[in-house]
Scaffold this motif. Sequence first.
Motif, PDB file in Angstrom:
ATOM      1  N   THR A  63       9.031  -3.642  -5.813  1.00  0.00           N
ATOM      2  CA  THR A  63       8.192  -2.814  -6.700  1.00  0.00           C
ATOM      3  C   THR A  63       8.971  -2.233  -7.886  1.00  0.00           C
ATOM      4  N   LEU A  64      10.275  -2.408  -7.916  1.00  0.00           N
ATOM      5  CA  LEU A  64      11.121  -2.017  -9.066  1.00  0.00           C
ATOM      6  C   LEU A  64      10.846  -0.599  -9.559  1.00  0.00           C
ATOM      7  N   GLY A  65      10.612   0.300  -8.608  1.00  0.00           N
ATOM      8  CA  GLY A  65      10.448   1.707  -8.962  1.00  0.00           C
ATOM      9  C   GLY A  65       9.067   2.075  -9.486  1.00  0.00           C
ATOM     10  N   LYS A  66       8.144   1.134  -9.528  1.00  0.00           N
ATOM     11  CA  LYS A  66       6.807   1.462 -10.067  1.00  0.00           C
ATOM     12  C   LYS A  66       5.971   2.244  -9.064  1.00  0.00           C
ATOM     13  N   ILE A  67       6.250   2.057  -7.793  1.00  0.00           N
ATOM     14  CA  ILE A  67       5.721   2.984  -6.782  1.00  0.00           C
ATOM     15  C   ILE A  67       6.913   3.410  -5.917  1.00  0.00           C
ATOM     16  N   LYS A  68       6.662   4.402  -5.049  1.00  0.00           N
ATOM     17  CA  LYS A  68       7.790   4.944  -4.267  1.00  0.00           C
ATOM     18  C   LYS A  68       8.378   3.915  -3.295  1.00  0.00           C
ATOM     19  N   ALA A  69       7.497   3.155  -2.626  1.00  0.00           N
ATOM     20  CA  ALA A  69       8.008   2.140  -1.688  1.00  0.00           C
ATOM     21  C   ALA A  69       8.749   1.053  -2.456  1.00  0.00           C
ATOM     22  N   GLN A  70       9.919   0.664  -1.919  1.00  0.00           N
ATOM     23  CA  GLN A  70      10.702  -0.368  -2.626  1.00  0.00           C
ATOM     24  C   GLN A  70      10.048  -1.745  -2.522  1.00  0.00           C
ATOM     25  N   SER A  71       9.405  -1.984  -1.370  1.00  0.00           N
ATOM     26  CA  SER A  71       8.796  -3.299  -1.163  1.00  0.00           C
ATOM     27  C   SER A  71       7.324  -3.144  -0.844  1.00  0.00           C
ATOM     28  N   LEU A  72       6.567  -4.110  -1.326  1.00  0.00           N
ATOM     29  CA  LEU A  72       5.149  -4.133  -1.014  1.00  0.00           C
ATOM     30  C   LEU A  72       4.834  -5.509  -0.442  1.00  0.00           C
ATOM     31  N   LEU A  73       4.144  -5.510   0.685  1.00  0.00           N
ATOM     32  CA  LEU A  73       3.813  -6.773   1.344  1.00  0.00           C
ATOM     33  C   LEU A  73       2.304  -6.969   1.305  1.00  0.00           C
ATOM     34  N   VAL A  74       1.882  -8.072   0.695  1.00  0.00           N
ATOM     35  CA  VAL A  74       0.455  -8.396   0.764  1.00  0.00           C
ATOM     36  C   VAL A  74       0.246  -9.131   2.082  1.00  0.00           C
ATOM     37  N   LEU A  75      -0.704  -8.625   2.858  1.00  0.00           N
ATOM     38  CA  LEU A  75      -0.954  -9.180   4.186  1.00  0.00           C
ATOM     39  C   LEU A  75      -2.315  -9.866   4.211  1.00  0.00           C
ATOM     40  N   GLY A  76      -2.311 -11.170   4.426  1.00  0.00           N
ATOM     41  CA  GLY A  76      -3.563 -11.925   4.455  1.00  0.00           C
ATOM     42  C   GLY A  76      -4.388 -11.617   5.693  1.00  0.00           C
TER      43      GLY A  76
END
Length: 490
Positions: A63-76
């Motif tokens: 997420t490069l600092g755009k939200i607080k969480a460093q990683s975002l996982l899209v879950l199908g």
Amino acid sequence: MQIQIAKQNAFDSDVDFLIVANFEDQNTSDFQTADTHLQGALLQKVTKLKFKSKAKDTLCIDTLGKIKAQSLLVLGLGKSDQYSDLVLRDVCAVAIREAYKQKANHVGFLLPSLPKNSTRELSAGVLLGLYQFNQFMSKDAENPRHEISQITFFENGFTIDQNLVNQGQIIADSVNVARELVNEPANVCTPTRLADLSKSFEAQPNVQVTVWGREKIVSEGMGGLIAVSQGATEEPKFIHIAYTPKNSRGRLVFVGKGLTFDSGGLSIKPAKGMEEMFIDMGGAAAVIAAMRAIVHLQLDIEVHGLVGACENMPDGNSYRPSDILKMYNGKTVEVLNTDAEGRLVLADVLHYGTKLNPDGMVDLATLTGACMVALGTNYCGLFSDQDAWADTVLKASKEAGEKAWRLPLDEELGSTIKSKRADITNLGGPWGGASTAALFLKHFKGNTTWCHLDIAGPTHVSKENGYICDGGTGFGVLTLIKLAETFSKA
Ligand code: BES
Ligand code: ZN
Ligand code: ZN
């Protein structure tokens, strides 16, 4: 593992790994919000990689600092009209495994509004996905094992019921107990270990656990269990976990085969493959673990969990091919192969079960290689001479998401276990080995409504798939809990 429910906005919470669920046929509003936060980068990546949000597919983005969480996982989640509790359980397990691989610490889940009862599968799926067999892995001080520290489910316009989350946790923890027992080697998971664990359930209300050792098993006349165990130094145990709640809507008996090791005995197995036979107590593990869940859930149904536990070993004192055994119900059995030992142990425990006069009895056993040949490792074989009871158990297994396939109890095959020297033999002809084993068991179930599950295939698998882990799977626990619940709610 502590699971929290939070009302706040997931995108400014302090999770470091945020899981955002998405449907295949329509983007969820959470997905769209995530994409807005990431200034379109999410949709761009999804399009570029042709990521379709099929059930169990995942896509991870920094997420490069755009939200607080460093990683975002899209879950199908797959197609919205095929969405169910069982899909939810699978995808939650897959997602948490992915978070673990990415060394996540605090994991957040953002899911679309769910039917109320799905909530159980949320926590169950996550905890089933987190399971690892690592008790024998030394921890390296410089490189300690990674652990996820916290999990948060975000309530996003709908309410997550804490009580149902807790129930899911009881159920998953119980399946994980069965997995651990199956995975433990035979030098650790002994009949005594199974008995001690069962005894510990007495800390809960309405539970009484009886354990018989060798002397009592002999004096009671359980000839099958005694014969199979007599080549082993390890003491056999017969275990009876009785759960008798005040308000009971019926009585069930569950029976488990608890061969903590099956060398074959004097009819010894070939070296190749024998090393797998520490899993031959998968039925016992399922029964003990299901009892754990039922007791913690305090269901309104009387349930008795019975286990015959021992080792099958070659020794000067072993039972022999040609021995004639007097079984607990008085019938005699000519032993033609000491590796067909499971049915001898189960026979005695089934007879004990009939004396409890249940509304229904189910046994689970890693009984035959033939059943694995027939059905592979995803399905267990189901045998019963009562269609209504077979259907009840099949329905429970379907709802639990454990696959069962009914196989015939073909009376014409019954002649293959006729003996010239005793009532029956413990070995059938060359074909239909799963059915002949079941036909043998039928001699010991009396008039009781009974169903036999041959779980040799699904007890231990080599590949993970959704909520199912590799190694010991805990197969059967969910079906038994579901079965007890159908009575409890009736
Ligand atoms: N424990 C085995 C069955 C088994 C095989 C379980 C593979 C899990 C994986 C059982 O006691 C056994 O040895 N069965 C024999 C029966 C035969 C001697 C009639 C078998 O299936 O070969
Ligand atoms: Zn065997
Ligand atoms: Zn066996």
